[in-house]
Design a protein around this motif. Structure first.
Motif, PDB file in Angstrom:
ATOM      1  N   VAL A   1       0.856  -1.189   0.000  1.00  0.00           N
ATOM      2  CA  VAL A   1       0.000   0.000   0.000  1.00  0.00           C
ATOM      3  C   VAL A   1       0.891   1.238   0.000  1.00  0.00           C
ATOM      4  O   VAL A   1       1.821   1.350   0.801  1.00  0.00           O
ATOM      5  CB  VAL A   1      -0.920  -0.012   1.229  1.00  0.00           C
ATOM      6  N   VAL A   2       0.588   2.177  -0.879  1.00  0.00           N
ATOM      7  CA  VAL A   2       1.416   3.367  -1.034  1.00  0.00           C
ATOM      8  C   VAL A   2       0.953   4.474  -0.083  1.00  0.00           C
ATOM      9  O   VAL A   2      -0.239   4.792  -0.011  1.00  0.00           O
ATOM     10  CB  VAL A   2       1.382   3.879  -2.486  1.00  0.00           C
ATOM     11  N   ILE A   3       1.904   5.025   0.644  1.00  0.00           N
ATOM     12  CA  ILE A   3       1.716   6.266   1.391  1.00  0.00           C
ATOM     13  C   ILE A   3       2.658   7.287   0.778  1.00  0.00           C
ATOM     14  O   ILE A   3       3.859   7.034   0.652  1.00  0.00           O
ATOM     15  CB  ILE A   3       2.011   6.084   2.893  1.00  0.00           C
ATOM     16  N   ALA A   4       2.140   8.425   0.369  1.00  0.00           N
ATOM     17  CA  ALA A   4       2.919   9.407  -0.377  1.00  0.00           C
ATOM     18  C   ALA A   4       3.122  10.673   0.430  1.00  0.00           C
ATOM     19  O   ALA A   4       2.218  11.121   1.153  1.00  0.00           O
ATOM     20  CB  ALA A   4       2.236   9.744  -1.702  1.00  0.00           C
ATOM     21  N   CYS A   5       4.323  11.243   0.291  1.00  0.00           N
ATOM     22  CA  CYS A   5       4.639  12.524   0.939  1.00  0.00           C
ATOM     23  C   CYS A   5       5.353  13.413  -0.068  1.00  0.00           C
ATOM     24  O   CYS A   5       6.448  13.077  -0.519  1.00  0.00           O
ATOM     25  CB  CYS A   5       5.517  12.307   2.163  1.00  0.00           C
ATOM     26  N   PRO A   6       4.766  14.550  -0.454  1.00  0.00           N
ATOM     27  CA  PRO A   6       5.444  15.460  -1.385  1.00  0.00           C
ATOM     28  C   PRO A   6       6.607  16.176  -0.705  1.00  0.00           C
ATOM     29  O   PRO A   6       6.520  16.590   0.448  1.00  0.00           O
ATOM     30  CB  PRO A   6       4.343  16.445  -1.795  1.00  0.00           C
ATOM     31  N   ILE A   7       7.716  16.303  -1.430  1.00  0.00           N
ATOM     32  CA  ILE A   7       8.916  16.953  -0.906  1.00  0.00           C
ATOM     33  C   ILE A   7       8.868  18.434  -1.275  1.00  0.00           C
ATOM     34  O   ILE A   7       9.241  18.832  -2.390  1.00  0.00           O
ATOM     35  CB  ILE A   7      10.197  16.315  -1.473  1.00  0.00           C
ATOM     36  N   THR A   8       8.389  19.257  -0.368  1.00  0.00           N
ATOM     37  CA  THR A   8       8.376  20.699  -0.606  1.00  0.00           C
ATOM     38  C   THR A   8       9.784  21.267  -0.409  1.00  0.00           C
ATOM     39  O   THR A   8      10.624  20.657   0.261  1.00  0.00           O
ATOM     40  CB  THR A   8       7.398  21.386   0.355  1.00  0.00           C
ATOM     41  N   PRO A   9      10.081  22.427  -0.985  1.00  0.00           N
ATOM     42  CA  PRO A   9      11.444  22.957  -0.916  1.00  0.00           C
ATOM     43  C   PRO A   9      11.978  23.169   0.490  1.00  0.00           C
ATOM     44  O   PRO A   9      13.180  23.061   0.718  1.00  0.00           O
ATOM     45  CB  PRO A   9      11.333  24.289  -1.674  1.00  0.00           C
TER      46      PRO A   9
ATOM     47  N   ARG B   1       1.218  24.520  -4.888  1.00  0.00           N
ATOM     48  CA  ARG B   1       0.368  24.921  -6.009  1.00  0.00           C
ATOM     49  C   ARG B   1       1.162  24.988  -7.310  1.00  0.00           C
ATOM     50  O   ARG B   1       0.669  24.582  -8.373  1.00  0.00           O
ATOM     51  CB  ARG B   1      -0.283  26.272  -5.700  1.00  0.00           C
ATOM     52  N   ALA B   2       2.382  25.473  -7.237  1.00  0.00           N
ATOM     53  CA  ALA B   2       3.202  25.572  -8.455  1.00  0.00           C
ATOM     54  C   ALA B   2       3.475  24.198  -9.052  1.00  0.00           C
ATOM     55  O   ALA B   2       3.540  24.048 -10.283  1.00  0.00           O
ATOM     56  CB  ALA B   2       4.523  26.282  -8.126  1.00  0.00           C
ATOM     57  N   PHE B   3       3.642  23.184  -8.199  1.00  0.00           N
ATOM     58  CA  PHE B   3       3.914  21.829  -8.674  1.00  0.00           C
ATOM     59  C   PHE B   3       2.639  21.065  -9.050  1.00  0.00           C
ATOM     60  O   PHE B   3       2.713  19.935  -9.528  1.00  0.00           O
ATOM     61  CB  PHE B   3       4.667  21.020  -7.609  1.00  0.00           C
ATOM     62  N   GLY B   4       1.471  21.674  -8.795  1.00  0.00           N
ATOM     63  CA  GLY B   4       0.210  21.007  -9.096  1.00  0.00           C
ATOM     64  C   GLY B   4      -0.224  19.999  -8.053  1.00  0.00           C
ATOM     65  O   GLY B   4      -1.198  19.267  -8.250  1.00  0.00           O
TER      66      GLY B   4
ATOM     67  N   ALA C   1       4.358  16.674   5.449  1.00  0.00           N
ATOM     68  CA  ALA C   1       5.334  16.802   6.528  1.00  0.00           C
ATOM     69  C   ALA C   1       5.482  18.262   6.947  1.00  0.00           C
ATOM     70  O   ALA C   1       4.842  19.161   6.392  1.00  0.00           O
ATOM     71  CB  ALA C   1       6.678  16.224   6.092  1.00  0.00           C
ATOM     72  N   GLY C   2       6.353  18.480   7.923  1.00  0.00           N
ATOM     73  CA  GLY C   2       6.590  19.832   8.410  1.00  0.00           C
ATOM     74  C   GLY C   2       7.269  20.709   7.387  1.00  0.00           C
ATOM     75  O   GLY C   2       7.730  20.263   6.336  1.00  0.00           O
ATOM     76  N   SER C   3       7.349  21.998   7.707  1.00  0.00           N
ATOM     77  CA  SER C   3       7.958  22.968   6.805  1.00  0.00           C
ATOM     78  C   SER C   3       8.630  24.062   7.616  1.00  0.00           C
ATOM     79  O   SER C   3       8.120  24.481   8.652  1.00  0.00           O
ATOM     80  CB  SER C   3       6.896  23.597   5.893  1.00  0.00           C
ATOM     81  N   LYS C   4       9.768  24.524   7.135  1.00  0.00           N
ATOM     82  CA  LYS C   4      10.430  25.661   7.771  1.00  0.00           C
ATOM     83  C   LYS C   4       9.879  26.977   7.253  1.00  0.00           C
ATOM     84  O   LYS C   4      10.155  28.030   7.833  1.00  0.00           O
ATOM     85  CB  LYS C   4      11.942  25.593   7.537  1.00  0.00           C
ATOM     86  N   ALA C   5       9.108  26.950   6.178  1.00  0.00           N
ATOM     87  CA  ALA C   5       8.505  28.162   5.609  1.00  0.00           C
ATOM     88  C   ALA C   5       7.158  27.764   5.016  1.00  0.00           C
ATOM     89  O   ALA C   5       7.039  27.500   3.826  1.00  0.00           O
ATOM     90  CB  ALA C   5       9.414  28.778   4.561  1.00  0.00           C
ATOM     91  N   THR C   6       6.140  27.731   5.878  1.00  0.00           N
ATOM     92  CA  THR C   6       4.859  27.164   5.482  1.00  0.00           C
ATOM     93  C   THR C   6       4.220  27.930   4.328  1.00  0.00           C
ATOM     94  O   THR C   6       3.699  27.333   3.381  1.00  0.00           O
ATOM     95  CB  THR C   6       3.899  27.137   6.691  1.00  0.00           C
ATOM     96  N   CYS C   7       4.240  29.244   4.390  1.00  0.00           N
ATOM     97  CA  CYS C   7       3.609  30.029   3.325  1.00  0.00           C
ATOM     98  C   CYS C   7       4.298  29.785   1.985  1.00  0.00           C
ATOM     99  O   CYS C   7       3.639  29.592   0.953  1.00  0.00           O
ATOM    100  CB  CYS C   7       3.646  31.518   3.675  1.00  0.00           C
ATOM    101  N   ALA C   8       5.620  29.789   1.995  1.00  0.00           N
ATOM    102  CA  ALA C   8       6.361  29.550   0.755  1.00  0.00           C
ATOM    103  C   ALA C   8       6.105  28.148   0.226  1.00  0.00           C
ATOM    104  O   ALA C   8       5.947  27.938  -0.981  1.00  0.00           O
ATOM    105  CB  ALA C   8       7.856  29.763   0.993  1.00  0.00           C
ATOM    106  N   ASP C   9       6.045  27.156   1.128  1.00  0.00           N
ATOM    107  CA  ASP C   9       5.808  25.785   0.675  1.00  0.00           C
ATOM    108  C   ASP C   9       4.385  25.591   0.170  1.00  0.00           C
ATOM    109  O   ASP C   9       4.148  24.764  -0.724  1.00  0.00           O
ATOM    110  CB  ASP C   9       6.119  24.795   1.804  1.00  0.00           C
ATOM    111  N   LEU C  10       3.425  26.348   0.685  1.00  0.00           N
ATOM    112  CA  LEU C  10       2.086  26.309   0.115  1.00  0.00           C
ATOM    113  C   LEU C  10       2.110  26.792  -1.331  1.00  0.00           C
ATOM    114  O   LEU C  10       1.450  26.221  -2.212  1.00  0.00           O
ATOM    115  CB  LEU C  10       1.139  27.183   0.944  1.00  0.00           C
ATOM    116  N   GLY C  11       2.878  27.851  -1.592  1.00  0.00           N
ATOM    117  CA  GLY C  11       3.033  28.325  -2.960  1.00  0.00           C
ATOM    118  C   GLY C  11       3.652  27.266  -3.852  1.00  0.00           C
ATOM    119  O   GLY C  11       3.246  27.093  -5.010  1.00  0.00           O
ATOM    120  N   SER C  12       4.623  26.534  -3.319  1.00  0.00           N
ATOM    121  CA  SER C  12       5.268  25.479  -4.097  1.00  0.00           C
ATOM    122  C   SER C  12       4.305  24.329  -4.379  1.00  0.00           C
ATOM    123  O   SER C  12       4.306  23.762  -5.477  1.00  0.00           O
ATOM    124  CB  SER C  12       6.495  24.957  -3.359  1.00  0.00           C
TER     125      SER C  12
END
Length: 484
Positions: free
Chosen positions: A251-259, A309-312, A296-307
């Motif tokens: 079973v696949v569990i997926a986690c996107p790698i934000t910047p 969306r940019a990555f679809g 997962a967590g983020s050191k820059a949540t707002c910027a990673d939200l933008g990413s």
């Protein structure tokens, strides 16, 4: 008191693992051991017993020493927020945000604090095992250095240099380091280790001799590929550069790698589950058909939200939920699931507010003091332990359905009414086997893996055993006693 510093010919040569393994080997010999890394750069952090944060690797090394982690074990931590800015954490507490140029100018001023932390550890230990950062061969960074030779010379600590044979060119990297560094720095190096060897050790005997002849340093061990190292918590984003492998049988569990992904070691326990394939999704790739998506967590949540969306990936996540499949957000990932994330004071980047994914009826406002605390409690009817490390506060109607409740009565996180979307601020939530089984049951998987902490402890013993077999540990102890 004795001390030894492991430096590397480059990043990711295995210094963190070798320090952890050596700490456990020495602890198994009955010595009181303390780990130390003067300067680290990582967004994977842990909360210490004394209420600060340090790099994840140093927390693992403390575990190897069988001692609680403290802020002195990693007095300077840089947490990247952008390509040229990092949050500066000194002795476990945020001291501000630095641009790369400011850091190069100001780091020398932290040497006294680094030395004070080292001296406190040395006073309570038989031996301190120190990890360098990057490489002493980066001579462009030598002025003001506190991470490698700057610390070694200031504290009078002998050095052993580590080279990585798996990446190729290990003879050149070891001999080249000797060639380019200052002779006084080279004199601090008492020997070398060759790490990540695969095959018959006899095939590299001449290589060890060649390095000895060209450097005057003693070869102290040819270390085989340590498979158990994969079971230690992830230290930094280097591991994310390795391609994921998928299997139709799990079973696949997926986690996107934000910047600016942070504390993605929260997902390491999922790798213990034989019925699960954890897929870390690289930018530019769609999120695969998965039973569960974890943000997962983020050191820059707002910027990673933008990413996102940019990555679809926002489209992929929303489609996933429309199929009736769950999403779990951890820390920054939890914040992203809400209606909005606001950063009015610009603590993680430009001031402003961005829309979240709108999957939880909550809003987050960043700011205030960073929350740093170890926690225990119950979620999904099962006990857990972990830690919180975040800025800001999340409020809204869905917090009335918390994911967990702490022992002190506080609640954590939020869950949507249909139970499909949940968010938590607890790092390490999935570490305990029973807690992980409860989450996996929600996607029809019978969890069978062990407690993550027990598996890490067993891996440390395996690594320590390999070092005892392939490294002259007695010689390392003699070298450590040469502290001036």
């Amino acid at each position: 008191m004795a001390a030894l510093m492991l430096q590397g010919t480059g990043s990711d040569v295995g210094k963190s693992v070798l320090v952890a393994g050596l700490c456990r080997a020495l602890a198994n010999r009955g010595l009181t051991v303390r780990p130390f890394k003067p300067q680290n750069m990582s967004n994977n952090a842990a909360v210490t017993a004394d209420g600060g944060e340090i790099g994840r690797a140093q927390a693992t090394q403390a575990l190897a020493c069988r001692t609680p982690a403290t802020v002195d074990m990693n007095p300077v931590l840089l947490k990247p927020q952008g390509d040229r800015t990092s949050q500066l954490v000194v002795r476990g507490q945020v001291r501000g945000t630095l641009a790369a140029a400011n850091w190069r100018e100001g780091r020398a001023g932290l040497l006294s604090e680094v030395l004070a932390s080292y001296c406190r550890l040395a006073a309570e230990a038989d031996v301190v095992v120190i990890e360098g950062a990057g490489s002493p061969a980066e001579i462009n960074l030598r002025s003001g250095d506190i991470a490698n030779m700057g610390l070694a010379r200031a504290a009078g600590v002998p050095v052993v240099l580590v080279g990585d044979i798996d990446r190729g060119g290990v003879i050149a990297s070891l001999v080249g380091t000797h060639t380019v560094i200052d002779p006084a720095d080279a004199a601090m190096i008492r020997g070398f280790l060759v790490n990540k060897f695969r095959g018959d050790p006899a095939l590299f005997a001449d290589g060890m001799t060649a390095v000895e002849a060209r450097t005057g340093w003693r070869g102290l061990g040819l270390i085989p590929w340590l498979a158990a190292a994969r079971r230690l918590p992830s230290e930094d984003a280097v591991v994310l550069e390795r391609p994921a492998r998928t299997s139709d049988r799990r079973v696949v569990i997926a986690c996107p790698i934000t910047p600016r992904i942070a504390n993605f070691d929260d997902l390491d326990p999922l790798r213990l589950e034989p019925g699960v394939e954890l897929v870390m999704v690289s930018p530019g790739q769609p999120i695969p058909d998965a039973a569960l998506i974890v943000l997962a967590g983020s050191k820059a949540t707002c910027a990673d939200l933008g990413s996102l969306r940019a990555f679809g990936w926002d489209i992929d996540i929303l489609a996933h939920v429309r199929k009736g499949r769950p999403v779990l957000g951890l820390c920054g990932g939890y914040q992203m699931l809400g209606r909005s994330v606001s950063d009015p004071d610009g603590v993680e980047g430009p001031a402003g507010s961005v829309p979240g994914l709108g999957l939880l009826d909550v809003d987050t406002v960043l700011g205030g003091d960073k929350v740093l605390r170890q926690v225990t409690g119950e979620a999904l009817g099962v006990r857990f332990s972990g830690y919180e490390i975040h800025l800001g506060r999340t409020t809204g109607p869905d917090t009335a359905r918390p994911v967990g409740r702490f022992n002190d009565g506080r609640t954590d996180g939020a869950m949507r009414a249909d139970g499909l979307v949940a968010g938590s601020y607890v790092h390490g939530l999935l570490g305990a086997a029973a807690q992980r089984r409860a989450w996996l049951a929600r996607i029809g998987v019978a969890g069978a893996g062990p407690d993550h902490a027990a598996d890490v402890d067993a891996a440390l013993d395996e690594i320590a055993g390999a070092l005892e077999a392939h490294v002259d540990v007695d010689a390392l102890l003699l070298i450590a006693g040469e502290v001036r």
